[in-house]
Design a protein around this motif. Structure first.
Motif, PDB file in Angstrom:
ATOM      1  N   CYS A 196      -7.901  -3.343  13.084  1.00  0.00           N
ATOM      2  CA  CYS A 196      -7.117  -2.116  12.982  1.00  0.00           C
ATOM      3  C   CYS A 196      -6.022  -2.163  14.036  1.00  0.00           C
ATOM      4  O   CYS A 196      -6.304  -2.181  15.239  1.00  0.00           O
TER       5      CYS A 196
ATOM      6  N   ARG B  64      -5.806  -2.741   8.606  1.00  0.00           N
ATOM      7  CA  ARG B  64      -5.099  -1.462   8.465  1.00  0.00           C
ATOM      8  C   ARG B  64      -4.240  -1.254   9.710  1.00  0.00           C
ATOM      9  O   ARG B  64      -4.504  -1.824  10.768  1.00  0.00           O
TER      10      ARG B  64
ATOM     11  N   ASP C  88      -0.615   2.805   7.203  1.00  0.00           N
ATOM     12  CA  ASP C  88      -1.749   3.389   6.481  1.00  0.00           C
ATOM     13  C   ASP C  88      -2.039   4.804   6.942  1.00  0.00           C
ATOM     14  O   ASP C  88      -2.605   5.603   6.188  1.00  0.00           O
ATOM     15  N   ARG C  89      -1.667   5.137   8.154  1.00  0.00           N
ATOM     16  CA  ARG C  89      -1.845   6.497   8.667  1.00  0.00           C
ATOM     17  C   ARG C  89      -0.855   6.708   9.807  1.00  0.00           C
ATOM     18  O   ARG C  89      -0.579   5.792  10.577  1.00  0.00           O
TER      19      ARG C  89
ATOM     20  N   LYS D 187       3.909  11.940   3.048  1.00  0.00           N
ATOM     21  CA  LYS D 187       2.725  11.229   3.536  1.00  0.00           C
ATOM     22  C   LYS D 187       1.613  12.216   3.868  1.00  0.00           C
ATOM     23  O   LYS D 187       0.438  11.940   3.641  1.00  0.00           O
TER      24      LYS D 187
ATOM     25  N   ARG E 153      -2.439  11.596   5.102  1.00  0.00           N
ATOM     26  CA  ARG E 153      -2.269  10.413   5.946  1.00  0.00           C
ATOM     27  C   ARG E 153      -1.448  10.709   7.196  1.00  0.00           C
ATOM     28  O   ARG E 153      -0.896   9.796   7.805  1.00  0.00           O
TER      29      ARG E 153
ATOM     30  N   VAL F 205      -9.429   5.277   7.825  1.00  0.00           N
ATOM     31  CA  VAL F 205      -8.372   4.379   7.391  1.00  0.00           C
ATOM     32  C   VAL F 205      -8.956   3.026   6.964  1.00  0.00           C
ATOM     33  O   VAL F 205      -8.416   2.375   6.055  1.00  0.00           O
TER      34      VAL F 205
ATOM     35  N   ASP G 221     -10.449   3.814   3.393  1.00  0.00           N
ATOM     36  CA  ASP G 221      -9.490   4.184   2.351  1.00  0.00           C
ATOM     37  C   ASP G 221      -8.749   2.956   1.847  1.00  0.00           C
ATOM     38  O   ASP G 221      -8.731   1.900   2.490  1.00  0.00           O
ATOM     39  N   ASP G 222      -8.107   3.121   0.692  1.00  0.00           N
ATOM     40  CA  ASP G 222      -7.230   2.063   0.186  1.00  0.00           C
ATOM     41  C   ASP G 222      -5.987   1.974   1.067  1.00  0.00           C
ATOM     42  O   ASP G 222      -5.593   2.958   1.704  1.00  0.00           O
ATOM     43  N   PRO G 223      -5.341   0.812   1.102  1.00  0.00           N
ATOM     44  CA  PRO G 223      -4.092   0.716   1.866  1.00  0.00           C
ATOM     45  C   PRO G 223      -3.063   1.709   1.341  1.00  0.00           C
ATOM     46  O   PRO G 223      -3.071   2.097   0.170  1.00  0.00           O
ATOM     47  N   CYS G 224      -2.159   2.113   2.206  1.00  0.00           N
ATOM     48  CA  CYS G 224      -1.163   3.111   1.816  1.00  0.00           C
ATOM     49  C   CYS G 224      -0.216   2.576   0.754  1.00  0.00           C
ATOM     50  O   CYS G 224       0.104   3.270  -0.208  1.00  0.00           O
TER      51      CYS G 224
ATOM     52  N   TRP H 132       0.005  -0.728  -1.418  1.00  0.00           N
ATOM     53  CA  TRP H 132      -0.397  -2.062  -1.882  1.00  0.00           C
ATOM     54  C   TRP H 132      -0.851  -2.003  -3.327  1.00  0.00           C
ATOM     55  O   TRP H 132      -1.575  -1.091  -3.688  1.00  0.00           O
TER      56      TRP H 132
END
Length: 904
Positions: free
Chosen positions: A531, A560, A618-619, A647, A652, A896, A899-902, A904
């Protein structure tokens, strides 16, 4: 139930005829009929045809005598009864079959609607098991902590005895008695502890003597097996390879026989240099009175040797792209060297230029001790968050990090990240540029990076710092010629930022992405499942590279990246025509849509480094919850509010209030005349106030309201509001409030405000003390002594002084903005807010609004002492330390990573 007693059978054939029906042997089963018929009676015998009202021989008299022997029934009655039984049984079977079919059908329909797939069922089962384990772990931890609290006095006694034994063993080893007062050149005692089980191989880096306090060590030195128990010691030789084995709790002390080298410090433009001495051990002796050497306009004169030392110092650097929300407008110049002399034997205050310099002074051993003491005292706090991804390595990327490089708050926060995540148990790496030749760092590897049309070699330098309990951080410094700028980190003093900053910090982002893949630290690489925590515009390209360079090549698919915004006002904007996606960044053209920016000078020919990071991270995290809301508005978003609002709609964006370091604690602060806590804060503040009044040359009067300000002298900090309100504060208007005031102002910044501070001290001698510069020791004493702290900032993403003040029962008066709104609970109504209020807030960046709240605060101090004490108690009970903030960061890491990538 059938009423056999009322059957009339007087005229029927006698019972002996029953044997003529041998095939009717089932008759003996009839006695079970009344009981069995009770359950199915409702469905088998409709209400219109009840069995008792249909006897076949109404004229006959009953012959039965309660024995229920059906073999005595007449044949005709038996046949009728048997037929009805068969009919009812058939009806029951038919209805039961129908009901069963209906149940099966309903169950199938229900399962078809709510059925879970096998992975979902497994996940649900795993979640239930995980929750059960966590509850059990929590119960075990609570029990363990309770047991530890009960035995803390015994552990301390053993530790004291072990220290004494260690001193004797050390003296015996040297063959001479321990000198009175100790001899610092003979060794440094270091307390350590281990709470995890297992084995580890350690290469002893210097001769040392180890003494076990609690638990036991099993050591393997070569082929020799040794056990060292409580109170026992053993000599370890430098270069010796030792296999350590310990039980569940080991506390031990080591005495390092060689003298340790000094810690590192800061010099020009925030770059590290060897320090002259440590100030942490410098303490104000109780009862000691310090005399101020006051010069012209009330300034504090330096000794001649210090003045001559400063004669050649360079001017401050001004960076138009500040590194953080709390960075001073002028960069540190020889800050660390001045800290070393900031408290002279006579108690003089010397000027330095870092508004948070004190936090450089505390070493890791001291930080761990303060943290352990704080955790022991905090019996009422909730249990720390149990991270689900504790095994996920954390990689912190920042353009500056204390104590190696620093212009302001960003360096301090990055340093806190490195310490706090490591203490929590994460494998932690901090990546930053190598602006100078940092002492104690070794070359550990290199890599090639393509940027600006050519390939560049990046060299990595490494320093491992252990924080205790077997945990520490890998500090990695990226070396390239572009980072070696003696004028400053981001620009020259008078020439603005460096023209190649886009290149410099894009290179830093590539190097940070490569580091977990190529560096073997401690026997292994960090790997791809990490991360990243990117900080401010200088690292905005990191999530962009992760998305468009690495993940598109099947690398870092499980990684992430969280983008932390310390000050959205600085974004890294450059002409897109000068920095094309393919020829400069080496990215596909599609990346341009995420890096597209807008600027009043560049128009649409603009790339925005921070904007790219915000869009693809991603966040996005900010340094306070309220600031996370403000940046989504046109006023606070600086052009990125639309992207941030979009976002945030996907959950996020989040704000986490920064923490403060453990050193800001009146119970342990070595720089105040009397330490205090919530049980004796009134006495403690009275002593500290009298001491500071003497030190600053103010009238020693506890009834006067002492108001303090400590910060940058610039418009954003609201210093002009204070200066405009000063005559009103000093003028006695007969209300018992105005005029009964003392002011202490400390800071450095714009020249016009520095001149105003000088004039104010000259105009109100003995009532106003103005200190142009900064002294970290005096800042601590101001927090402990002042009654009110002013922070009328125009905007403040987080802010730290208002949190420091509350820990010392000093009530802040703040503008209702950013982190000030999150960390101060205002007294709007004396009746409704008195149980929770910790300060005073005004809405509107205007001197009249400030006066209104300031008058309310001074009036309560002067005339409503019970309410004032209640607010002080509310303030000193607040918990703004880093462990609470790290709980929230770990929650976000868990979310994060799951979760799925922001993008992708």
């Amino acid at each position: 139930m059938f009423d056999y007693e009322h059957l009339d059978m007087a005229e029927e054939e006698p019972a002996p005829k029953a044997p003529s029906l041998p095939e009717e042997e089932p008759a003996p089963k009839a006695p079970s009929l009344p009981e069995e018929e009770s359950a199915p009676k409702a469905p088998s015998l409709p209400e219109e045809e009840p069995a008792p009202k249909a006897p076949s021989l109404p004229e006959e008299k009953p012959r039965l005598r309660g024995s229920g022997d059906f073999r005595t029934l007449p044949r005709a009655a038996w046949e009728r009864l048997h037929g009805r039984f068969q009919q009812a049984s058939s009806q029951i079977d038919e209805q039961a079959s129908g009901l069963e079919a209906k149940i099966v059908k309903t169950e199938k329909e229900f399962r078809s609607k709510v059925s879970l797939t096998e992975p979902d069922e497994a996940s649900l089962r795993s979640l239930v098991e995980d929750m059960s384990l966590r509850v059990a772990s929590f119960v075990t931890r609570v029990d363990h902590e309770e047991e530890q609290r009960r035995t803390v006095s015994e552990r301390r006694r053993k530790a004291t005895d072990a220290v004494s034994n260690a001193s004797l063993s050390f003296a015996e080893f040297l063959g001479r008695p321990e000198p009175v007062g100790g001899d610092s050149s003979r060794g440094l005692r270091v307390a350590r502890s281990r709470t995890d089980c297992g084995e580890a191989i350690q290469m002893v880096d210097c001769d040392e003597y180890l003494v076990v306090v609690t638990g036991e060590f099993r050591l393997q030195k070569g082929e020799e097996e040794l056990i060292v128990r409580e109170g026992e010691g053993i000599f370890l030789e430098a270069g010796e390879k030792v296999l350590w084995k310990w039980d569940h709790l080991v506390q031990f002390i080591t005495i390092h026989l060689p003298e340790r080298k000094g810690r590192q410090g800061m010099v020009d433009c925030g770059v590290q240099a060897p320090e002259e001495k440590s100030l942490w051990a410098t303490k104000l002796e109780p009862g000691r009175r310090e005399e101020l050497k006051r010069g012209e306009m009330g300034y504090l004169k330096m000794p001649a040797e210090q003045e001559s030392r400063r004669s050649g110092e360079s001017v401050d650097t001004t960076d138009i792209k500040e590194a953080s929300e709390s960075a001073p407008s002028e960069t540190d110049v020889s800050a660390r060297a001045e800290i070393a002399n900031s408290t002279s034997p006579s108690g003089d205050m010397n000027r330095i230029k870092s508004l948070s310099a004190f936090e450089q002074l505390v070493d890791n051993t001291e930080r761990l001790r303060l943290r352990e003491e704080m955790e022991e005292r905090a019996v009422d706090r909730p249990a720390r968050y149990g991270a689900r991804h504790l095994n996920t390595p954390v990689v912190i990327v920042s353009s500056e990090i204390n104590p190696w490089s620093k212009t302001g708050g960003l360096a301090m926060v990055a340093s806190s990240y490195a310490y706090e995540f490591a203490i929590r148990g994460h494998r932690t790496m901090a990546v930053s540029p190598r602006y100078a030749n940092y002492e104690g760092c070794k070359r550990v590897g290199s890599t090639k990076a393509w940027l600006a049309g050519q390939e560049h070699e990046l060299v990595y330098y490494h320093q491992r710092q252990d924080f205790g309990n077997g945990r520490g951080c890998d500090y990695v410094f990226v070396d390239h010629s572009c980072f070696h700028r003696p004028q400053g980190l981001y620009g020259e003093p008078t020439g603005g930022e460096y023209p190649d900053n886009c290149f410099r910090f894009s290179l830093l982002c590539i190097a940070a992405a490569e580091a977990p893949l190529v560096l073997n630290l401690g026997g292994s690489i960090y790997g791809q499942e990490v991360c990243f925590i990117a900080n401010d515009w200088q690292t905005g390209m990191l999530p962009v590279y992760l998305l468009y360079k690495y993940k598109r090549n099947r690398t870092f698919l499980k990684a992430r990246c969280m983008m932390v915004l310390h000050n959205l006002g600085y974004q890294g904007k450059y002409r897109m025509s000068h920095y094309p996606m393919d020829r400069f960044f080496g990215l596909p053209d599609v990346a341009a849509k995420d890096l597209q920016g807008e600027d009043m000078h560049f128009g649409e020919d603009c790339i925005n480094l921070l904007g790219g990071g915000v869009r693809v991270a991603d966040r996005v995290l900010t340094v306070s919850p309220n600031y996370a809301f403000e940046i989504q508005t046109p006023e606070g978003g600086h052009g990125l509010h639309t992207s941030l609002r979009e976002k945030a709609s996907r959950k996020r964006v989040m704000g986490i209030l920064n923490g403060i370091s453990d050193e800001w604690n009146p119970l342990t602060d070595p720089h105040i005349v009397m330490r205090f806590g919530k049980d004796n804060f009134e006495e403690g503040k009275r002593c500290c106030k009298a001491e500071l009044q003497r030190q600053l040359g103010l009238l020693e009067d506890p009834s006067l309201c002492l108001i303090g300000f400590c910060g940058r002298l610039c418009y954003q900090k609201g210093i002009h509001l204070i200066m405009e309100s000063l005559p009103w504060l000093m003028r006695d208007e007969g209300n018992g409030v105005n005029g009964y005031v003392q002011i202490a102002l400390m800071g450095k910044g714009d020249m016009k405000y520095e001149s105003q501070l000088r004039a104010a001290e000259e105009s109100y001698r003995g009532r106003v003390c103005a200190f142009v510069g900064f002294d970290p020791i005096i800042e601590h004493r101001m927090m402990a002594a002042c009654d009110i702290l002013l922070m009328p900032s125009q905007y403040e993403p987080c802010g730290l002084p208002q949190m420091y003040a509350q820990q010392y029962a000093t009530l802040p008066v703040v503008h209702e903005t950013g982190g000030l709104k999150d960390s101060v609970r205002g007294l709007w109504s004396s009746e409704h807010d008195k149980k929770h209020a910790t300060g005073f807030m005004f809405d509107g960046f205007d001197p009249n609004k400030l006066k209104e709240r300031l008058y309310q605060a001074m009036d309560i101090f002067r005339h409503k002492k019970p309410l004032w004490r209640q607010m002080q108690m509310n303030a000193i009970k607040c918990d703004y330390y880093w462990p609470q903030a790290i709980d929230e960061y770990e929650r976000n890491i868990d979310q994060v990573m799951e979760d799925d990538p922001c993008c992708w």
